[in-house]
Design an enzyme around this catalytic site. Structure first.
Site, PDB file in Angstrom:
ATOM      1  N   HIS A  30       0.851  -1.162  -0.014  1.00 15.01           N
ATOM      2  CA  HIS A  30       0.054   0.003   0.145  1.00 15.01           C
ATOM      3  C   HIS A  30       0.830   1.295   0.033  1.00 15.01           C
ATOM      4  O   HIS A  30       1.824   1.350   0.750  1.00 15.01           O
ATOM      5  CB  HIS A  30      -0.895   0.013   1.304  1.00 15.01           C
ATOM      6  N   HIS A  42      -3.201   9.148   1.182  1.00 14.87           N
ATOM      7  CA  HIS A  42      -3.375   8.041   0.433  1.00 14.87           C
ATOM      8  C   HIS A  42      -4.647   7.783  -0.300  1.00 14.87           C
ATOM      9  O   HIS A  42      -5.545   8.176   0.260  1.00 14.87           O
ATOM     10  CB  HIS A  42      -2.573   6.743   0.969  1.00 14.87           C
ATOM     11  N   CYS A 151      -3.610   2.835  -5.630  1.00 16.74           N
ATOM     12  CA  CYS A 151      -2.684   3.598  -4.539  1.00 16.74           C
ATOM     13  C   CYS A 151      -1.339   4.157  -5.059  1.00 16.74           C
ATOM     14  O   CYS A 151      -0.949   5.290  -4.662  1.00 16.74           O
ATOM     15  CB  CYS A 151      -2.750   2.974  -3.407  1.00 16.74           C
TER      16      CYS A 151
END
Length: 263
Positions: A30, A42, A151
């Site tokens: 991530h 994010h 992401c």
């Protein structure tokens, strides 16, 4: 940071850094932008999403922050937006901290066989990076898509301002290129079985195809990208001039002249 790992300490972070943390037993990382004061912006799977219809939709559910109860730092998530601000602890979700590398040389890029850790592209000044991240926190980054708008794509856009304009190909994500590049290498190397039974030769060819696909798909090598301001990006998204279409598992190994696709 070394050849095999981009792991860093919290003390070394500076605003504008592109950071990431591995999830789901190192299957997926991530990504986000560190903006200082222990905060990370994010892009998550909240809000609208284009799914893959595969097991990836289950594996990547960990893309969101592991928000602790009564965390005083994290902002309440906007369910319709997808871009969130979290404290560093919630962003990491118990994982280690890594920093994404920019302007790496080709040999280092290829040595790091796992995608989603570095790029050949050049980063913009940190002030510009933080501005883009904060602006997108307020205005969103469109529809989440594992292959085209995830992401890592968000973080790379914040760092470079580069946008993929051909929506028929994958986005900027090195992780997506790796996921697609593996099966692609296997498929393209299969015909070798007709002319050779040398397993080492087939393996070497598969590795070569995989590396070539990753290299060609990197944001620093592609021609199907343009520089676009964050203000213009959000205006286009709001007006429906940019969209994420259903994912097609394909890799563009050639170079194309950039052009905007609208509807």
């Amino acid at each position: 940071m070394g050849l095999l790992s981009n792991r860093v300490t919290r003390e070394s972070l500076k605003p504008g850094d592109h950071i990431y943390s591995w999830r789901a037993a190192y299957i997926y990382a991530h990504h986000g932008i560190y903006i200082g004061d222990d905060k990370v912006i994010h892009f998550t799977r909240r809000g609208q999403e284009v799914g893959t219809g595969t097991v990836l939709d289950v594996l990547l559910i960990s893309s969101g922050p592991a928000r602790r109860e009564h965390c005083p730092t994290c902002c309440p998530p906007d369910e319709a937006n997808g871009v969130v601000s979290s404290c560093l602890n919630c962003f990491l979700a118990g994982g280690a901290l890594y920093r994404f590398e920019y302007s790496v040389n080709p040999s280092l890029f290829l040595a790091k066989a796992r995608g989603g850790t570095c790029t050949l592209a050049v980063s913009d000044p940190n002030d510009d990076v933080v501005h883009r991240a904060k602006y997108l926190l307020e205005n969103g980054f469109g529809c989440y898509n594992v292959f085209k708008n995830n992401c890592e794509d968000f973080a790379i856009y914040c760092k470079t301002g580069l946008l993929v304009v051909d929506q028929g190909t994958i986005g900027r994500s090195g992780q997506a290129a790796s996921i697609i590049g593996g099966p692609l290498a296997a498929v393209l190397s299969t015909p070798l079985r007709l002319v050779t039974t040398n397993v080492y030769g087939m393996a070497a060819t598969a590795v070569g195809v995989y590396c070539a696909s990753r290299y060609a798909a990197d944001i620093g090598m592609r021609r199907d990208v343009v520089k676009i301001s964050v203000e213009d990006l959000t205006r286009r998204l709001a007006a429906g001039l940019l969209q994420v279409v259903e994912p097609q598992i394909s890799v563009n190994l050639g170079r194309q002249s950039p052009q905007f696709l609208s509807h």
